[in-house]
Enzyme design. Structure first.
Site, PDB file in Angstrom:
ATOM      1  N   ARG A  81      42.273 -49.507  66.125  1.00  0.00           N
ATOM      2  CA  ARG A  81      42.710 -49.531  64.870  1.00  0.00           C
ATOM      3  C   ARG A  81      43.837 -49.933  65.244  1.00  0.00           C
ATOM      4  O   ARG A  81      45.018 -49.476  65.706  1.00  0.00           O
ATOM      5  CB  ARG A  81      42.345 -48.261  64.419  1.00  0.00           C
ATOM      6  CG  ARG A  81      43.771 -48.050  62.818  1.00  0.00           C
ATOM      7  CD  ARG A  81      43.462 -46.964  62.346  1.00  0.00           C
ATOM      8  NE  ARG A  81      43.672 -46.754  60.618  1.00  0.00           N
ATOM      9  CZ  ARG A  81      45.588 -46.842  60.560  1.00  0.00           C
ATOM     10  NH1 ARG A  81      45.848 -47.231  61.688  1.00  0.00           N
ATOM     11  NH2 ARG A  81      45.688 -47.185  59.667  1.00  0.00           N
TER      12      ARG A  81
ATOM     13  N   LYS B 272      37.443 -62.735  46.814  1.00  0.00           N
ATOM     14  CA  LYS B 272      36.261 -60.675  45.894  1.00  0.00           C
ATOM     15  C   LYS B 272      36.287 -60.049  47.385  1.00  0.00           C
ATOM     16  O   LYS B 272      35.413 -60.000  48.381  1.00  0.00           O
ATOM     17  CB  LYS B 272      35.087 -61.322  46.537  1.00  0.00           C
ATOM     18  CG  LYS B 272      34.134 -60.650  45.574  1.00  0.00           C
ATOM     19  CD  LYS B 272      32.917 -60.930  44.205  1.00  0.00           C
ATOM     20  CE  LYS B 272      31.790 -60.261  44.157  1.00  0.00           C
ATOM     21  NZ  LYS B 272      32.795 -59.394  43.285  1.00  0.00           N
TER      22      LYS B 272
ATOM     23  N   LEU C  40      39.396 -63.239  39.214  1.00  0.00           N
ATOM     24  CA  LEU C  40      38.466 -63.104  39.475  1.00  0.00           C
ATOM     25  C   LEU C  40      37.360 -64.793  39.832  1.00  0.00           C
ATOM     26  O   LEU C  40      36.966 -63.839  37.965  1.00  0.00           O
ATOM     27  CB  LEU C  40      37.228 -62.151  40.404  1.00  0.00           C
ATOM     28  CG  LEU C  40      36.368 -62.630  41.534  1.00  0.00           C
ATOM     29  CD1 LEU C  40      36.671 -62.676  42.732  1.00  0.00           C
ATOM     30  CD2 LEU C  40      35.002 -61.529  41.201  1.00  0.00           C
TER      31      LEU C  40
ATOM     32  N   ARG D 297      31.511 -69.211  46.818  1.00  0.00           N
ATOM     33  CA  ARG D 297      32.950 -68.752  47.039  1.00  0.00           C
ATOM     34  C   ARG D 297      33.301 -67.419  48.302  1.00  0.00           C
ATOM     35  O   ARG D 297      34.113 -67.699  48.418  1.00  0.00           O
ATOM     36  CB  ARG D 297      32.468 -67.875  45.432  1.00  0.00           C
ATOM     37  CG  ARG D 297      33.852 -66.130  45.397  1.00  0.00           C
ATOM     38  CD  ARG D 297      33.595 -65.838  44.253  1.00  0.00           C
ATOM     39  NE  ARG D 297      32.511 -65.010  43.797  1.00  0.00           N
ATOM     40  CZ  ARG D 297      31.831 -64.257  43.127  1.00  0.00           C
ATOM     41  NH1 ARG D 297      32.629 -64.750  41.858  1.00  0.00           N
ATOM     42  NH2 ARG D 297      31.000 -63.475  42.941  1.00  0.00           N
TER      43      ARG D 297
ATOM     44  N   GLU E 125      40.962 -59.162  33.118  1.00  0.00           N
ATOM     45  CA  GLU E 125      39.492 -58.794  33.912  1.00  0.00           C
ATOM     46  C   GLU E 125      39.238 -57.229  33.977  1.00  0.00           C
ATOM     47  O   GLU E 125      40.101 -56.742  33.429  1.00  0.00           O
ATOM     48  CB  GLU E 125      39.802 -60.087  34.853  1.00  0.00           C
ATOM     49  CG  GLU E 125      39.563 -59.340  36.055  1.00  0.00           C
ATOM     50  CD  GLU E 125      39.622 -60.279  37.478  1.00  0.00           C
ATOM     51  OE1 GLU E 125      38.244 -60.842  37.013  1.00  0.00           O
ATOM     52  OE2 GLU E 125      40.150 -59.796  38.380  1.00  0.00           O
TER      53      GLU E 125
ATOM     54  N   TYR F  75      33.029 -59.606  49.557  1.00  0.00           N
ATOM     55  CA  TYR F  75      31.783 -59.299  49.928  1.00  0.00           C
ATOM     56  C   TYR F  75      31.072 -60.337  48.327  1.00  0.00           C
ATOM     57  O   TYR F  75      32.040 -60.674  47.961  1.00  0.00           O
ATOM     58  CB  TYR F  75      31.165 -57.496  48.992  1.00  0.00           C
ATOM     59  CG  TYR F  75      31.630 -57.436  47.591  1.00  0.00           C
ATOM     60  CD1 TYR F  75      33.107 -57.675  46.934  1.00  0.00           C
ATOM     61  CD2 TYR F  75      31.215 -57.056  46.251  1.00  0.00           C
ATOM     62  CE1 TYR F  75      34.314 -57.368  46.013  1.00  0.00           C
ATOM     63  CE2 TYR F  75      31.770 -56.774  45.270  1.00  0.00           C
ATOM     64  CZ  TYR F  75      33.156 -57.122  45.184  1.00  0.00           C
ATOM     65  OH  TYR F  75      33.527 -56.619  43.824  1.00  0.00           O
TER      66      TYR F  75
HETATM   67  N1  PDD Z   1      31.255 -57.929  40.048  1.00  0.00           N
HETATM   68  N2  PDD Z   1      36.075 -59.805  37.746  1.00  0.00           N
HETATM   69  C1  PDD Z   1      36.006 -58.936  38.736  1.00  0.00           C
HETATM   70  C2  PDD Z   1      36.728 -58.194  38.953  1.00  0.00           C
HETATM   71  C3  PDD Z   1      34.364 -59.007  38.927  1.00  0.00           C
HETATM   72  O1  PDD Z   1      34.219 -57.604  40.098  1.00  0.00           O
HETATM   73  C4  PDD Z   1      33.707 -58.966  39.375  1.00  0.00           C
HETATM   74  C5  PDD Z   1      31.750 -59.539  39.319  1.00  0.00           C
HETATM   75  C6  PDD Z   1      33.271 -60.080  38.287  1.00  0.00           C
HETATM   76  C7  PDD Z   1      32.229 -61.721  37.710  1.00  0.00           C
HETATM   77  O2  PDD Z   1      32.652 -62.125  38.498  1.00  0.00           O
HETATM   78  P1  PDD Z   1      30.405 -62.263  39.000  1.00  0.00           P
HETATM   79  O3  PDD Z   1      30.084 -63.494  37.636  1.00  0.00           O
HETATM   80  O4  PDD Z   1      30.562 -63.674  40.194  1.00  0.00           O
HETATM   81  O5  PDD Z   1      29.682 -61.121  39.423  1.00  0.00           O
HETATM   82  C8  PDD Z   1      34.526 -60.735  37.460  1.00  0.00           C
HETATM   83  C9  PDD Z   1      30.313 -57.289  41.096  1.00  0.00           C
HETATM   84  C10 PDD Z   1      29.639 -57.978  39.817  1.00  0.00           C
HETATM   85  C11 PDD Z   1      30.893 -55.998  41.624  1.00  0.00           C
HETATM   86  O6  PDD Z   1      31.597 -55.982  42.139  1.00  0.00           O
HETATM   87  O7  PDD Z   1      29.691 -55.228  41.192  1.00  0.00           O
END
Ligand code: PDD
Length: 291
Positions: free
Chosen positions: A100, A147, A205, A52, A180, A33
């Protein structure tokens, strides 16, 4: 005005939007996503998010459901149909429906879902006072650079943070280094004024907001270092901050209940946010009063 979602070629009322019960996203979290922030109609960092997404799909061998060019068009159409000036655009691609079975289907028909939710982002107090984070063990898999929609550890972490009265959970690796946030990247500013964030690797990420901020910092001559930092170093830092599409950049003023610096948002956190928004050519949606 009803919300409109896009599902596999159709624009449908959000309440009626659905996918197959044997979708591999539902069965195996077999999907990826992106979350793109829309500020005053601008799709922030669209290129970065698509790059990405391309990478995530490739890493998991999920075929594109539509051409990238078509995806861009659909993203805009979803924003338009929802009349959303300030919003979070959510794009999910899964390997699609199949009986499945753990192994991949021979001929997958990937699922594409795009939704758009209006937002007024965080309350102004998040900028004025900063937010609190707690630290917790990072219990995720070893390909955090993808992601993936497999987000249970992050959901558990965020819930733990909220129950502790915090806004975000900072995940910590077995060596005591912060990886993170549950849904954001983590940063500190050392007492020497150095902006520090963990380097991109399989451990985190690589946030698109993070990448844009590092590019802006390079342009503006702000000193930064990409290296891992420990919780102890974060507690002793001059400032801390978090970045993500949804939060842009927020000052972190408490970690595990302890104030960071003087306990108030610092100048660099503010500058990073301003820099990011100026780079995108938009005003701060929080200060501007949101939706
Ligand atoms: N999350 N690290 C993780 C684990 C994340 O889920 C996200 C973003 C980021 C920041 O990535 P970006 O700057 O590309 O949004 C770092 C999104 C916003 C979410 O899952 O809602």
């Amino acid at each position: 005005m009803p919300r409109i979602a896009y599902v596999n070629g159709r624009y449908v009322p959000h309440v009626a939007a659905s996918v197959h019960i044997e979708d591999r996203g539902f069965q195996f979290a077999d999907g990826v996503y992106e979350v793109v922030t829309v500020i005053a109609g601008t799709l922030m960092d669209e290129e970065g998010h698509l790059a990405r997404l391309t990478r995530s799909l490739k890493e998991l061998s999920i075929p594109w459901p539509v051409k990238p060019r078509t995806l861009r068009m659909i993203m805009r159409e979803v924003v338009r149909r929802n009349r959303s000036a300030n919003a979070l655009l959510y794009i999910q691609i899964t390997r699609g429906p199949a009986p499945r079975d753990f192994k991949f289907p021979a001929e997958p028909t990937p699922t594409l879902v795009i939704t758009c939710r209006r937002t007024s982002f965080q309350p102004a107090s998040a900028l004025e006072k900063g937010v609190a984070v707690i630290t917790l063990p990072d219990i995720r898999w070893q390909r955090r650079d993808i992601k993936s929609i497999s987000l249970l550890p992050q959901a558990l972490g965020k819930q733990q943070a909220v129950q502790a009265g915090a806004f975000e959970g900072w995940q910590v690796d077995p060596d005591g280094f912060v990886t993170e946030g549950c849904s954001s990247n983590a940063w500190i500013v050392t007492k020497q004024g150095m902006l520090v964030t963990r380097p991109a690797s399989h451990a985190i990420l690589n946030g698109i907001t993070r990448q844009t901020i590092l590019a802006c910092a390079t342009q503006e001559g702000i000193a930064f270092e990409e290296r891992a930092f420990t919780v102890a170093e974060a507690l002793d830092a001059a400032e801390a901050l978090m970045t993500s599409a949804g939060t842009i950049a927020l000052p972190v003023t408490r970690i595990d209940g302890q104030p960071i610096g003087d306990g108030r948002p610092g100048p660099l956190a503010k500058r990073v946010r301003e820099m990011y928004l100026a780079h995108g050519g938009v005003a701060d949606p929080v200060r501007a009063g949101g939706v």
